[in-house]
Each structure stands twice: as structure tokens, then as C-alpha cells.
Scaffold this motif. Structure first.
Motif, PDB file in Angstrom:
ATOM      1  N   ILE A   1       0.842  -1.204   0.000  1.00  0.00           N
ATOM      2  CA  ILE A   1       0.000   0.000   0.000  1.00  0.00           C
ATOM      3  C   ILE A   1       0.878   1.254   0.000  1.00  0.00           C
ATOM      4  O   ILE A   1       0.601   2.216  -0.723  1.00  0.00           O
ATOM      5  CB  ILE A   1      -0.962   0.003   1.213  1.00  0.00           C
ATOM      6  CG1 ILE A   1      -1.919  -1.195   1.161  1.00  0.00           C
ATOM      7  CG2 ILE A   1      -1.727   1.314   1.298  1.00  0.00           C
ATOM      8  CD1 ILE A   1      -2.972  -1.147   0.085  1.00  0.00           C
ATOM      9  N   ASN A   2       1.946   1.235   0.774  1.00  0.00           N
ATOM     10  CA  ASN A   2       2.844   2.396   0.788  1.00  0.00           C
ATOM     11  C   ASN A   2       3.519   2.606  -0.563  1.00  0.00           C
ATOM     12  O   ASN A   2       3.768   3.742  -0.965  1.00  0.00           O
ATOM     13  CB  ASN A   2       3.859   2.260   1.921  1.00  0.00           C
ATOM     14  CG  ASN A   2       3.198   2.447   3.278  1.00  0.00           C
ATOM     15  OD1 ASN A   2       2.221   3.196   3.405  1.00  0.00           O
ATOM     16  ND2 ASN A   2       3.701   1.766   4.277  1.00  0.00           N
ATOM     17  N   GLN A   3       3.774   1.500  -1.277  1.00  0.00           N
ATOM     18  CA  GLN A   3       4.335   1.611  -2.621  1.00  0.00           C
ATOM     19  C   GLN A   3       3.330   2.291  -3.565  1.00  0.00           C
ATOM     20  O   GLN A   3       3.717   3.108  -4.396  1.00  0.00           O
ATOM     21  CB  GLN A   3       4.692   0.217  -3.130  1.00  0.00           C
ATOM     22  CG  GLN A   3       5.490   0.216  -4.406  1.00  0.00           C
ATOM     23  CD  GLN A   3       5.891  -1.197  -4.814  1.00  0.00           C
ATOM     24  OE1 GLN A   3       5.302  -2.181  -4.372  1.00  0.00           O
ATOM     25  NE2 GLN A   3       6.882  -1.283  -5.663  1.00  0.00           N
ATOM     26  N   LEU A   4       2.043   1.961  -3.418  1.00  0.00           N
ATOM     27  CA  LEU A   4       1.018   2.628  -4.227  1.00  0.00           C
ATOM     28  C   LEU A   4       1.086   4.139  -4.031  1.00  0.00           C
ATOM     29  O   LEU A   4       0.970   4.907  -4.984  1.00  0.00           O
ATOM     30  CB  LEU A   4      -0.381   2.130  -3.863  1.00  0.00           C
ATOM     31  CG  LEU A   4      -0.766   0.714  -4.253  1.00  0.00           C
ATOM     32  CD1 LEU A   4      -2.173   0.400  -3.743  1.00  0.00           C
ATOM     33  CD2 LEU A   4      -0.669   0.501  -5.751  1.00  0.00           C
ATOM     34  N   LYS A   5       1.275   4.562  -2.767  1.00  0.00           N
ATOM     35  CA  LYS A   5       1.329   5.993  -2.444  1.00  0.00           C
ATOM     36  C   LYS A   5       2.506   6.685  -3.126  1.00  0.00           C
ATOM     37  O   LYS A   5       2.435   7.870  -3.430  1.00  0.00           O
ATOM     38  CB  LYS A   5       1.453   6.201  -0.937  1.00  0.00           C
ATOM     39  CG  LYS A   5       0.208   5.907  -0.166  1.00  0.00           C
ATOM     40  CD  LYS A   5       0.462   6.170   1.316  1.00  0.00           C
ATOM     41  CE  LYS A   5      -0.716   5.778   2.156  1.00  0.00           C
ATOM     42  NZ  LYS A   5      -0.468   5.966   3.580  1.00  0.00           N
TER      43      LYS A   5
END
Length: 129
Positions: free
Chosen positions: A55-59
Motif C-alpha cells: 500500500i505504501n508503494q502505491l502511495k
């Protein structure tokens, strides 16, 4: 058994939290020992151990993500969802990708297993174009 309405709400929460890139809210939909095959063909991933980073990579890649669930088929404690995601990257690239995710829900109303059928390479190609 979990009701169809509870399953539909859980799936709506799953997609709204991924679109919001809200790692904690998204992970809260899953059982402690939940497993994901995303995409199918890749090794299974333990949600609670590995998906905050996802999820942090998506950000880091996207300014916005929007999920549309086009069809939801619920039978017993399982659901198959045809979805489309649209996003705008940090470099203003517009991407659209779609797939089908099969959800297995446990008797406590949490996602136990997901199997996602989609092609990440098609999304990455759009980001690089």
C-alpha cells in the motif's frame, strides 16, 4: 454463515481502502492469517506481514486511485468480483487496469484468501509509456 450483505460491505470496504491507499483500513478487512495470491501465479503473500509495504508503494506511484466494482457474485462465504482500477501517477500518467478477484470470507466476517486474476505488466507498461 456470513450474510451476502456483510460480504458486499466487506468487499466495498476493501476497494474503498485500496483506492484511498489506507494501509491500516485495508488490512483490517483481513483475518490475521490471511493469504493473497495477487496476481495468481505468484507465490502466496501473508497480508499482515507484507501488505503495508504494498500500500505504501502505491502511495509513492499514484496521486489518485479509483476502484470500480462492475460485478459481484456471492455464493456462500465466497465472492468473485470483476473490477477496474483507474489511477493518475505522480508523473501525471493515466492508467487503467482490470481483473477479477475471488474472495474467501471466514466465519468471523474477515477475508481469509484472495486470488486476483490480472496482469500487472499491463499497468506498468502504461506507467512507462
Amino acid at each position: 454463515m456470513i450474510s451476502k450483505e456483510e460480504i458486499a460491505n466487506l468487499i466495498a470496504n476493501y476497494f474503498s481502502n485500496i483506492a484511498a491507499m489506507n494501509a491500516e483500513g485495508w488490512i483490517a478487512n483481513f483475518a490475521e492469517d490471511a493469504i493473497s495470491y495477487d496476481p495468481v501465479g505468484e507465490p502466496a503473500t501473508k497480508i499482515h506481514e507484507n501488505f503495508r509495504a504494498f500500500i505504501n508503494q502505491l502511495k509513492t506511484v499514484f496521486n489518485t486511485l479509483e476502484a470500480t466494482t462492475e460485478h459481484i457474485f456471492i455464493t456462500g462465504n465466497e465472492a468473485a468480483v470483476k473490477w477496474t482500477m483507474q489511477g493518475i501517477s505522480k508523473t501525471d500518467k493515466s492508467v487503467t487496469f482490470e481483473g477479477i478477484t475471488v474472495f474467501e470470507i471466514n466465519n468471523f466476517g474477515k477475508i481469509q484468501t484472495t486470488r486476483a486474476y490480472w496482469n500487472p505488466a499491463l499497468m506498468l507498461a502504461q506507467l512507462r509509456s
